[in-house]
Motif scaffolding. Structure first.
Motif, PDB file in Angstrom:
ATOM      1  N   UNK A 172       0.822  -1.201   0.000  1.00  0.00           N
ATOM      2  CA  UNK A 172       0.000   0.000   0.000  1.00  0.00           C
ATOM      3  C   UNK A 172       0.866   1.264   0.000  1.00  0.00           C
ATOM      4  N   UNK A 173       0.426   2.302  -0.697  1.00  0.00           N
ATOM      5  CA  UNK A 173       1.226   3.532  -0.816  1.00  0.00           C
ATOM      6  C   UNK A 173       1.298   4.300   0.499  1.00  0.00           C
ATOM      7  N   UNK A 174       2.369   5.059   0.665  1.00  0.00           N
ATOM      8  CA  UNK A 174       2.497   5.939   1.826  1.00  0.00           C
ATOM      9  C   UNK A 174       1.520   7.098   1.624  1.00  0.00           C
ATOM     10  N   UNK A 175       0.679   7.407   2.615  1.00  0.00           N
ATOM     11  CA  UNK A 175      -0.390   8.397   2.409  1.00  0.00           C
ATOM     12  C   UNK A 175       0.067   9.854   2.410  1.00  0.00           C
ATOM     13  N   UNK A 176       1.356  10.117   2.507  1.00  0.00           N
ATOM     14  CA  UNK A 176       1.841  11.492   2.404  1.00  0.00           C
ATOM     15  C   UNK A 176       3.174  11.485   1.662  1.00  0.00           C
ATOM     16  N   UNK A 177       3.583  12.656   1.230  1.00  0.00           N
ATOM     17  CA  UNK A 177       4.776  12.781   0.398  1.00  0.00           C
ATOM     18  C   UNK A 177       6.039  12.570   1.220  1.00  0.00           C
ATOM     19  N   UNK A 178       6.987  11.809   0.680  1.00  0.00           N
ATOM     20  CA  UNK A 178       8.247  11.535   1.359  1.00  0.00           C
ATOM     21  C   UNK A 178       9.258  12.636   1.047  1.00  0.00           C
ATOM     22  N   UNK A 179      10.282  12.795   1.900  1.00  0.00           N
ATOM     23  CA  UNK A 179      11.326  13.783   1.609  1.00  0.00           C
ATOM     24  C   UNK A 179      11.980  13.506   0.262  1.00  0.00           C
ATOM     25  N   UNK A 180      12.477  14.563  -0.374  1.00  0.00           N
ATOM     26  CA  UNK A 180      13.141  14.426  -1.669  1.00  0.00           C
ATOM     27  C   UNK A 180      14.235  13.367  -1.589  1.00  0.00           C
ATOM     28  N   UNK A 181      14.252  12.481  -2.581  1.00  0.00           N
ATOM     29  CA  UNK A 181      15.257  11.426  -2.631  1.00  0.00           C
ATOM     30  C   UNK A 181      14.755  10.093  -2.124  1.00  0.00           C
ATOM     31  N   UNK A 182      13.629  10.106  -1.373  1.00  0.00           N
ATOM     32  CA  UNK A 182      13.097   8.869  -0.781  1.00  0.00           C
ATOM     33  C   UNK A 182      11.833   8.372  -1.501  1.00  0.00           C
ATOM     34  N   UNK A 183      11.525   8.929  -2.664  1.00  0.00           N
ATOM     35  CA  UNK A 183      10.258   8.607  -3.319  1.00  0.00           C
ATOM     36  C   UNK A 183      10.128   7.125  -3.663  1.00  0.00           C
ATOM     37  N   UNK A 184      11.230   6.503  -4.021  1.00  0.00           N
ATOM     38  CA  UNK A 184      11.174   5.125  -4.521  1.00  0.00           C
ATOM     39  C   UNK A 184      11.686   4.142  -3.474  1.00  0.00           C
ATOM     40  N   UNK A 185      10.943   4.009  -2.369  1.00  0.00           N
ATOM     41  CA  UNK A 185      11.373   3.081  -1.322  1.00  0.00           C
ATOM     42  C   UNK A 185      11.283   1.638  -1.825  1.00  0.00           C
ATOM     43  N   UNK A 186      12.256   0.814  -1.414  1.00  0.00           N
ATOM     44  CA  UNK A 186      12.214  -0.604  -1.716  1.00  0.00           C
ATOM     45  C   UNK A 186      11.632  -1.363  -0.536  1.00  0.00           C
TER      46      UNK A 186
END
Length: 288
Positions: free
Chosen positions: A49-63
């Motif tokens: 399931x997606x993270x419900x808020x925006x992540x800090x720059x650079x962390x968008x594509x979590x594994x």
């Protein structure tokens, strides 16, 4: 290095708060060896399931597994730091896979190095590829390390968390004004601890004592069921006498499954004395 750990723990606390209520579990100061060598943070995705808020720059594509090393304003990110991170990755990948002969794919893992100031010396040794303001990448064989320089990130709400850890007052103020709490209690503790550390960064004992008092106050405000969560029945009963445990339980229920010796031990001495006084001289109980 021990005097630097309090700020690292605050960094970890902030991520615990950031991912509160999401499908990401935060593991902090993970010990990966017999000789203690701590990896600052591991972010583990528990579901798709997606993270419900925006992540800090650079962390968008979590594994599935995300390994973080952190360098505060008192430390420099250098080549040795990145080699340590790669070493942690190799060790962690072995431990998190079904077996050494059946390793999870490299695509399940991400490596991040978060630093407060730009690593000038490192940039002179190896090429850093700019991805966006404050975000760089470096390849080590087949592994890509994403380097995030907190002081270079734009003043946007998704970056407020990392701005809290910079050494520039205007960025810290921005972080304090724009960081959106995800767990009210943890956010209060985090901001209070961070304020204490900035006022007295050379006294980790003060921070530790403040944390102890703050956590004690937080626990006191929690409902009993939340305070007892995760504590086994044996641990809950530790230090409570048998007499106290039996309070409120009818006599017949108390006796179920108990031997004569157990019954004798469970009955208070005052109760036995009172019963003896009611007996006739020949030992039989008085008629009602």
């Amino acid at each position: 290095m021990s005097e630097l750990r309090p700020l690292h723990r605050l960094f970890a606390l902030s991520w615990i708060d950031f991912f509160q209520g999401t499908a990401v579990r935060v593991e902090t100061e993970m010990d990966l060896s017999l000789k203690q060598q701590f990896l600052d943070i591991v972010l583990i995705r528990k579901g798709p399931e997606p993270i419900p808020w925006r992540l800090p720059d650079g962390f968008e594509d979590l594994g599935a597994h995300n390994l973080l090393t952190f360098k505060s304003f008192q430390e420099a990110l250098d080549g040795w730091s990145l080699l340590e991170l790669v070493g942690h990755y190799v060790n962690y990948r072995k431990q998190s896979s079904p077996s050494f002969g059946n390793l999870l794919p490299e695509s399940d893992y991400r490596l991040y190095a978060v630093c407060v100031r730009f690593p000038h010396n490192l940039a002179q040794q190896v090429p850093l590829t700019s991805v966006r303001p404050g975000v760089y990448e470096l390849r080590v064989v087949t592994v890509v390390i994403r380097i995030i320089v907190a002081s270079q990130l734009p003043q946007e709400e998704q970056n407020a968390l990392l701005h809290l850890f910079t050494s520039r007052d205007e960025l810290v103020r921005y972080g304090q004004a724009h960081y959106q709490p995800h767990s009210t209690e943890m956010s209060t503790v985090l901001l209070q601890l961070f304020k204490t550390y900035r006022e007295d960064p050379d006294m980790p004992d003060t921070l530790k004592e403040f944390a102890r008092k703050t956590i004690k106050e937080l626990l006191a405000s929690m409902p009993p069921e939340e305070r007892m969560e995760g504590i086994s029945l044996e641990e809950r009963m530790e230090g409570i006498s048998l007499e106290k445990r039996m309070e409120g339980i009818p006599g017949k229920e108390r006796a179920k499954g108990l031997s004569a010796d157990d019954l004798a031990e469970s009955v208070p001495i005052e109760t036995l004395e009172a019963a003896l006084k009611k007996l006739k001289p020949n030992g039989s109980p008085p008629k009602p």
